[in-house]
Enzyme design. Structure first.
Site, PDB file in Angstrom:
ATOM      1  N   TRP A   1      -2.358 -15.558   1.343  1.00 28.59           N
ATOM      2  CA  TRP A   1      -1.926 -14.877   0.108  1.00 28.59           C
ATOM      3  C   TRP A   1      -0.679 -15.531  -0.458  1.00 28.59           C
ATOM      4  O   TRP A   1      -0.546 -15.692  -1.676  1.00 28.59           O
ATOM      5  CB  TRP A   1      -1.708 -13.386   0.368  1.00 28.59           C
TER       6      TRP A   1
ATOM      7  N   ASP B   1       5.672  -9.647  -1.858  1.00 27.13           N
ATOM      8  CA  ASP B   1       4.311  -9.114  -1.847  1.00 27.13           C
ATOM      9  C   ASP B   1       4.195  -8.231  -0.606  1.00 27.13           C
ATOM     10  O   ASP B   1       4.175  -8.725   0.513  1.00 27.13           O
ATOM     11  CB  ASP B   1       3.317 -10.286  -1.800  1.00 27.13           C
TER      12      ASP B   1
ATOM     13  N   LYS C   1      -4.604  -1.076   0.328  1.00 22.97           N
ATOM     14  CA  LYS C   1      -4.342  -1.266   1.751  1.00 22.97           C
ATOM     15  C   LYS C   1      -3.516  -0.157   2.382  1.00 22.97           C
ATOM     16  O   LYS C   1      -3.657   0.092   3.548  1.00 22.97           O
ATOM     17  CB  LYS C   1      -3.728  -2.630   2.008  1.00 22.97           C
TER      18      LYS C   1
HETATM   19  C1  LIG Z   1      -5.086  -8.194  -0.009  1.00 17.47           C
HETATM   20  C2  LIG Z   1      -3.861  -8.915  -0.333  1.00 17.47           C
HETATM   21  C3  LIG Z   1      -3.667  -9.523  -1.584  1.00 17.47           C
HETATM   22  C4  LIG Z   1      -4.726  -9.537  -2.656  1.00 17.47           C
HETATM   23  O1  LIG Z   1      -4.819  -8.285  -3.245  1.00 17.47           O
HETATM   24  P1  LIG Z   1      -5.760  -8.000  -4.473  1.00 17.47           P
HETATM   25  O2  LIG Z   1      -5.318  -6.632  -4.871  1.00 17.47           O
HETATM   26  O3  LIG Z   1      -7.161  -8.075  -3.973  1.00 17.47           O
HETATM   27  O4  LIG Z   1      -5.494  -9.014  -5.516  1.00 17.47           O
HETATM   28  C5  LIG Z   1      -2.463 -10.136  -1.829  1.00 17.47           C
HETATM   29  N1  LIG Z   1      -1.488 -10.172  -0.899  1.00 17.47           N
HETATM   30  C6  LIG Z   1      -1.640  -9.615   0.318  1.00 17.47           C
HETATM   31  C7  LIG Z   1      -0.522  -9.684   1.318  1.00 17.47           C
HETATM   32  C8  LIG Z   1      -2.822  -8.969   0.641  1.00 17.47           C
HETATM   33  O5  LIG Z   1      -2.977  -8.397   1.839  1.00 17.47           O
END
Ligand SMILES: *Cc1c(COP(=O)(O)O)cnc(C)c1O
Length: 363
Positions: free
Chosen positions: A102, A169, A193
């Site tokens: 990511w 993030d 998540k």
């Molecule tokens: C799942 C994830 C993403 C991507 O998320 P989307 O909402 O599908 O764009 C980005 N960063 C991390 C750390 C993730 O776990």
């Protein structure tokens, strides 16, 4: 029967969130209308948005500290480009820490906007640790990191001190552990998540860092426009935002982040202790960088795979197959996963040891 759900995302949410959101689809607030058929500008939905935004700041300890919470769309993946678009100065640069897939995707997008300095990377070791020795260029517009690497099972335990804005993030560990959240200037996370249904993206931003890039920003990508519109610049993902509100309310009733962190640590300790004790398994991440959300592990001997897969399926476990870039298994233990579910997995791992011993005796 309800499964023990270890899915990495979308993933388990509190049972009461499933129940209350299902009820709201049928009849929202006893209004005789579904939450899916009312205006996002109706009094009832505006109240949902306002409370969700306020609860985010309250739970993170950021109330009254110059931050705004927004529920946007496009996932964390859209933030990969909204961040440089809003923050990277024209002819400026940005600094990134590369700790996984990511982070790497975020770097790719930033490169479209300008010079992107990767201060350190653990790619050569298949991202099984978090680099610590690096310097952040003082002239960069911001520093970007990923708090929890969902795929590789690593997690940043501390964050560098720097005078430039810090962007993080937190898609897969937001609201899971206590941190001083004022050390971040912008936090983003896809809802699916640890927060709610897929379709909403949380952005928490310190207002003073905005409006300094000298870039032309398309309206829908402009954080300032979203703040001005109170997170209603366009139609928000109403259902996803509502599930976020319900999860945040649940979290507050649990005692907030500090209380859930204790449970998350118990769950992670229970599983990692078994991974370390059981000679049939081996963890993939460096011990000091292990994630309390996503535990990645392998079978030492792949010939036991069939027996192990049979055992966990029989025990009602779902979603622990590893990501293709690591292989093996990944147990995602988000806030809503009960400790009992982790005990079921640990019992299965112990049972495999017995089964393997028996087979050795018979051979
Ligand atoms: C799942 C994830 C993403 C991507 O998320 P989307 O909402 O599908 O764009 C980005 N960063 C991390 C750390 C993730 O776990």
């Amino acid at each position: 029967m309800k499964k023990h759900n270890y899915s990495a995302g979308p993933c388990i949410l509190p049972q009461e969130v499933f129940e209350k959101s299902a009820q709201a689809v049928l009849d929202f607030n006893n209004s005789g209308l579904s939450i899916l058929e009312i205006s996002h500008r109706s009094k009832d939905f505006v109240a949902v948005m306002d409370e969700a935004r306020a609860l985010v700041l309250e739970l993170l300890g950021l109330e009254g500290k110059g931050y705004q919470a927004l529920f946007l769309q496009g996932g964390a993946s859209l933030e990969f480009l909204m961040v440089p678009q809003n923050l990277m100065k024209v002819d400026g640069k940005a600094a990134y820490l590369d700790t996984g897939t990511w982070a790497n995707n975020a770097i790719k997008e930033a490169k479209l906007f300008g010079e992107t300095v990767v201060v350190a990377s653990s790619a050569a070791e298949n991202y099984n640790y978090i680099p610590t020795e690096y310097t952040i260029p003082a002239e960069a517009s911001y520093f970007h990191c990923t708090s929890n690497n969902t795929i590789f099972g690593t997690q940043m335990k501390s964050f560098p001190k720097t005078d430039i804005p810090v962007v993080c993030d937190m898609s897969s560990d937001i609201f899971s552990r206590s941190l001083d959240f004022t050390q971040f200037d912008l936090i983003y996370a896809g809802a699916q998540k640890n927060m709610g249904a897929a379709g909403a993206t949380l952005v928490v931003v310190k207002e003073e860092i905005l409006g300094k890039s000298d870039r032309t920003i398309p309206s829908i990508l402009d954080y300032e426009k979203h703040i001005k519109a109170e997170s209603m610049y366009n139609t928000p993902s109403v259902f996803a935002v509502y599930t976020c509100l319900l999860t945040l309310q649940w979290l507050k009733n649990q005692g907030g982040i500090a209380a859930i962190e204790k449970i998350n640590e118990s769950k992670a300790n229970l599983l990692y202790n078994e991974i370390d004790r059981n000679p049939l398994f081996i963890g993939t991440a460096h011990t000091k960088d292990r994630s309390i959300m996503n535990a990645t592990f392998l079978l030492v001997d792949e010939k036991n795979q069939e027996a192990f897969d049979k055992l966990w399926k029989e025990a009602g476990i779902s979603g622990i197959a590893g990501h293709r870039s690591v292989g093996g298994y990944r147990a995602s233990m988000y806030n809503a996963l009960p400790l009992e579910s982790v005990q079921v997995l640990v019992d299965v791992m112990k049972k495999l040891e017995v089964v393997v011993k028996q087979n050795e005796v018979t051979v």
